[in-house]
Design an enzyme around this catalytic site. Sequence first.
Site, PDB file in Angstrom:
ATOM      1  CB  SER A 142       1.996   5.942  -3.178  1.00 43.99           C
ATOM      2  OG  SER A 142       1.191   5.713  -4.327  1.00 43.99           O
ATOM      3  CE1 TYR A 156      -1.443   3.381  -0.271  1.00 41.35           C
ATOM      4  CE2 TYR A 156      -1.353   4.484  -2.402  1.00 41.35           C
ATOM      5  CZ  TYR A 156      -0.781   3.650  -1.458  1.00 41.35           C
ATOM      6  OH  TYR A 156       0.449   3.087  -1.693  1.00 41.35           O
TER       7      TYR A 156
END
Length: 247
Positions: A142, A156
């Site tokens: 990501s 995250y």
Amino acid sequence: MDNALDDKVALVTGGSRGIGAAVALRLAGAGADVALTFRHDQRRADDVVDQIKAAGRRAIAIRADSADPAAVTAAVDRAFGELGRLDVLVNNAGAFLLGPIERLSLAEFEETVAVNVRAPFVASQAAVRHLPAGGRIINIGSNMAERAVFPGFSLYAMSKTALTGLTKALGRELGGRAITVNLVNPGPTDTELNPADGPDAGTIKGFTALGHYAAPADVAATVAFLAGPDGRYITGATLNVDGGFTS
């Protein structure tokens, strides 16, 4: 499309929707037979399988919870057993749990680490028993691992950052076997979780240099490049498919 992956077999975790589905379809379009894992939605997984079969390739959908290491290992072994070989592993399945750090529970921490860190490790561990010389492991990370511009992404971002270390070290470890390991970090991508017409899309687009979201196919094209013969001399690398989000 080209036939760069003819006679190859790929496994895409979390391949029933979004980026995972786009990757599965793109690899099949390049000639690969494809296994994909899914957690809940059998109908959507079957739809991807049907599209791949309609293109003349073999495909199977495997129900597997990426939070369960035994299920992850079994999925890898089943893909190899049913399709006869395994050449490409794409670690795409992910947990996307957000919130202020003081409100995140230990259960949410454990789930995020289990899916985003342990599962890629376990899948890679299982896959290396089957991958031949020229095999590929491609991790999907990501952009938030490199630039967390919004609050609530600590857990995250931490989990996705772990993939950098795994990619670099495993690329070094497997280089002597001619197996490459790379990381693709998508930026804002038009999926159900983060639609390009969502309430925060205008702000998110503003953080990119190109001023718009990626399509899942844009990420899939990069994965296909790394999986194919033209990606044979790239390993331990991170490729940001983020429209300049991290530039």
